[in-house]
Design a protein around this motif. Structure first.
Motif, PDB file in Angstrom:
ATOM      1  N   UNK A   1       0.845  -1.199   0.000  1.00 55.38           N
ATOM      2  CA  UNK A   1       0.000   0.000   0.000  1.00 55.38           C
ATOM      3  C   UNK A   1       0.876   1.244   0.000  1.00 55.38           C
ATOM      4  N   UNK A   2       0.508   2.228  -0.778  1.00 49.52           N
ATOM      5  CA  UNK A   2       1.300   3.450  -0.865  1.00 49.52           C
ATOM      6  C   UNK A   2       0.512   4.622  -0.335  1.00 49.52           C
ATOM      7  N   UNK A   3       1.240   5.625   0.096  1.00 53.34           N
ATOM      8  CA  UNK A   3       0.620   6.864   0.544  1.00 53.34           C
ATOM      9  C   UNK A   3       1.446   8.002  -0.015  1.00 53.34           C
ATOM     10  N   UNK A   4       0.796   9.106  -0.329  1.00 52.00           N
ATOM     11  CA  UNK A   4       1.470  10.205  -1.019  1.00 52.00           C
ATOM     12  C   UNK A   4       2.699  10.669  -0.264  1.00 52.00           C
ATOM     13  N   UNK A   5       3.776  10.912  -1.018  1.00 51.28           N
ATOM     14  CA  UNK A   5       5.015  11.347  -0.388  1.00 51.28           C
ATOM     15  C   UNK A   5       4.888  12.671   0.315  1.00 51.28           C
ATOM     16  N   UNK A 139      -5.366  18.270   2.613  1.00 48.21           N
ATOM     17  CA  UNK A 139      -4.690  18.232   1.301  1.00 48.21           C
ATOM     18  C   UNK A 139      -3.324  17.555   1.330  1.00 48.21           C
ATOM     19  N   UNK A 140      -2.673  17.487   2.502  1.00 49.21           N
ATOM     20  CA  UNK A 140      -1.375  16.816   2.610  1.00 49.21           C
ATOM     21  C   UNK A 140      -1.530  15.304   2.737  1.00 49.21           C
ATOM     22  N   UNK A 141      -2.612  14.861   3.360  1.00 52.69           N
ATOM     23  CA  UNK A 141      -2.805  13.440   3.633  1.00 52.69           C
ATOM     24  C   UNK A 141      -3.700  12.752   2.600  1.00 52.69           C
ATOM     25  N   UNK A 142      -4.499  13.520   1.884  1.00 52.64           N
ATOM     26  CA  UNK A 142      -5.451  12.960   0.919  1.00 52.64           C
ATOM     27  C   UNK A 142      -5.132  13.571  -0.439  1.00 52.64           C
ATOM     28  N   UNK A 143      -4.408  12.833  -1.266  1.00 53.16           N
ATOM     29  CA  UNK A 143      -3.924  13.372  -2.536  1.00 53.16           C
ATOM     30  C   UNK A 143      -4.248  12.414  -3.682  1.00 53.16           C
ATOM     31  N   UNK A 144      -4.578  12.981  -4.819  1.00 50.33           N
ATOM     32  CA  UNK A 144      -4.925  12.189  -5.999  1.00 50.33           C
ATOM     33  C   UNK A 144      -3.661  11.895  -6.802  1.00 50.33           C
ATOM     34  N   UNK A 145      -3.576  10.719  -7.442  1.00 52.01           N
ATOM     35  CA  UNK A 145      -2.382  10.391  -8.242  1.00 52.01           C
ATOM     36  C   UNK A 145      -2.311  11.258  -9.494  1.00 52.01           C
ATOM     37  N   UNK A 319     -11.179  11.462   8.031  1.00 57.27           N
ATOM     38  CA  UNK A 319     -10.617  10.896   6.809  1.00 57.27           C
ATOM     39  C   UNK A 319      -9.095  10.965   6.813  1.00 57.27           C
ATOM     40  N   UNK A 320      -8.534  12.037   7.371  1.00 60.26           N
ATOM     41  CA  UNK A 320      -7.076  12.120   7.532  1.00 60.26           C
ATOM     42  C   UNK A 320      -6.597  10.978   8.426  1.00 60.26           C
ATOM     43  N   UNK A 321      -7.277  10.785   9.547  1.00 56.98           N
ATOM     44  CA  UNK A 321      -6.900   9.713  10.471  1.00 56.98           C
ATOM     45  C   UNK A 321      -7.084   8.339   9.833  1.00 56.98           C
ATOM     46  N   UNK A 322      -8.088   8.203   8.974  1.00 59.50           N
ATOM     47  CA  UNK A 322      -8.304   6.935   8.257  1.00 59.50           C
ATOM     48  C   UNK A 322      -7.075   6.583   7.426  1.00 59.50           C
ATOM     49  N   UNK A 323      -6.553   7.557   6.667  1.00 59.62           N
ATOM     50  CA  UNK A 323      -5.386   7.268   5.836  1.00 59.62           C
ATOM     51  C   UNK A 323      -4.163   6.936   6.675  1.00 59.62           C
ATOM     52  N   UNK A 324      -4.032   7.587   7.833  1.00 56.16           N
ATOM     53  CA  UNK A 324      -2.918   7.253   8.734  1.00 56.16           C
ATOM     54  C   UNK A 324      -3.085   5.832   9.257  1.00 56.16           C
TER      55      UNK A 324
END
Length: 379
Positions: A1-5, A139-145, A319-324
């Motif tokens: 699984x990847x997450x935005x740099x 916007x830092x934690x939820x980013x589109x490819x 949603x930020x916490x979800x991605x974390x």
């Protein structure tokens, strides 16, 4: 699984710049010979986590719905940011944990506040400031490819799962139950028969959130939400190339949204196979939205509201916490339950009778090319 740099660059900047890590100091020289500690080394520093260290793993799992490693990361990150944001009333670890407990339960159970040694008033102030902080960081934690390689990587993952090509995300609408303002009840009534606000969400094959915007009354047509969203406009001008997202029948006719083949259009087994693959992908909204509401039960019922914007902060924070949580592979609570799918509105049934639209033509060509294969190689 990847997450935005961008996420990890932001985190490292905050942790190192603010001296949260015990092994760094603001005066350390920035040379090639200097070796800064890794994020994992920062997270493991016990001296800065006196409150968290006093809590057992069972308490963390049941009362916060998070594991210790993830909590250490969240606490360090929020503490670093609270030092820079003037709206924050406090930067204590207990208040951060109290806010996380509120997200987990939608209230402040007395056993939790007593265990943390914090009163209800201070906990409420902490929720307000931390929710605002996390929301602003979305916007830092939820980013589109946005790059070609990232899009192709996402598309390949979806194709491996379903056989559908060029898909870069699943489009869904997260509904949060509310008590609407007087006189506006009809605007908030959704197709499952309760009042809600809804947020447009796109997620990847692993359930990581990629896009989050357009918090609206629950009765708003999904088509208008997509067409007026920033991400929808980006797709319309091919900013994301010749790719699409998977959506429900409510989005029939929307550009770059793949919807299932309508019953009256099904004329081959290939169309049936496509619909099965489509349902497999779009059905993941039940898991993703169920994960959000099970881990962050404050999203199950917000109660009385003044406007959708007043709920948007809480949704974005969770949603930020979800991605974390996805990054740290945090297990779901034992009482996890999938979110039911919302049926399409009556407007969609009218649109379904239209003889032609751009996406239907594109979809037919794609089905013919990728799904028109039987066991013996012929349809």
């Amino acid at each position: 699984m990847s997450l935005a740099g961008a996420l990890w660059f932001a985190v490292q900047d905050d942790l190192f710049t603010n001296g949260v890590c015990n092994n760094t100091s603001p005066s350390i020289s920035n040379t090639k010979q200097d070796k800064q500690p890794s994020i994992s080394e920062c997270i493991s520093a016990p001296e800065t986590h006196t409150v968290l260290d006093g809590l057992d793993d069972r308490f963390l799992s049941q009362c916060l719905h998070l594991n210790r490693q993830c909590l250490r990361f969240i606490v360090d990150f929020i503490q670093a940011r609270l030092k820079k944001d003037v709206f924050a009333p406090t930067s204590t670890e207990a208040n951060i944990l109290a806010a996380l407990a509120y997200y987990a339960h939608g209230s402040f159970p007395s056993k939790i506040t007593q265990r943390l040694g914090i009163d209800q008033a201070a906990a409420g102030e902490a929720v307000n400031s931390i929710t605002k902080l996390l929301s602003d960081l979305s916007p830092d934690f939820i980013t589109f490819p946005n790059s070609y390689n990232d899009r192709m990587g996402a598309a390949q993952a979806f194709k491996n799962m379903s056989g559908i090509p060029h898909v870069v995300g699943v489009l869904g609408y997260l509904h949060v139950k509310v008590s609407p303002p007087a006189g506006e009840e009809h605007m908030y009534m959704n197709t499952l028969g309760y009042h809600s606000v809804m947020m447009q969400v796109i997620f990847d094959v692993d359930g990581n959130l990629l896009s989050l915007e357009q918090c609206c009354p629950g009765g708003t047509p999904e088509q208008s939400v997509w067409e007026n969203s920033d991400i929808g406009r980006q797709f319309s001008i091919f900013q994301h190339g010749h790719t699409w997202v998977v959506g429900s029948r409510s989005l029939l006719g929307c550009g770059h949204v793949l919807t299932p083949v309508e019953a009256f259009r099904i004329k081959s087994n290939a169309a049936l196979r496509f619909n099965k693959a489509h349902a497999q992908l779009h059905g993941r909204t039940q898991q993703v939205f169920g994960s959000l509401k099970s881990r962050f039960q404050c999203l199950r019922d917000v109660g009385p509201i003044q406007s959708p914007e007043s709920v948007a902060y809480s949704i974005k924070a969770c949603c930020v916490l979800h991605n974390i949580c996805k990054k740290f592979s945090v297990p779901l609570p034992l009482d996890f339950s999938p979110e039911p799918l919302h049926p399409p509105s009556e407007v969609v049934n009218i649109l379904a009778e239209q003889p032609f639209d751009y996406m239907e033509d594109t979809k037919e060509e794609m089905i013919e090319m990728f799904f028109n294969i039987s066991e013996d190689g012929n349809e």
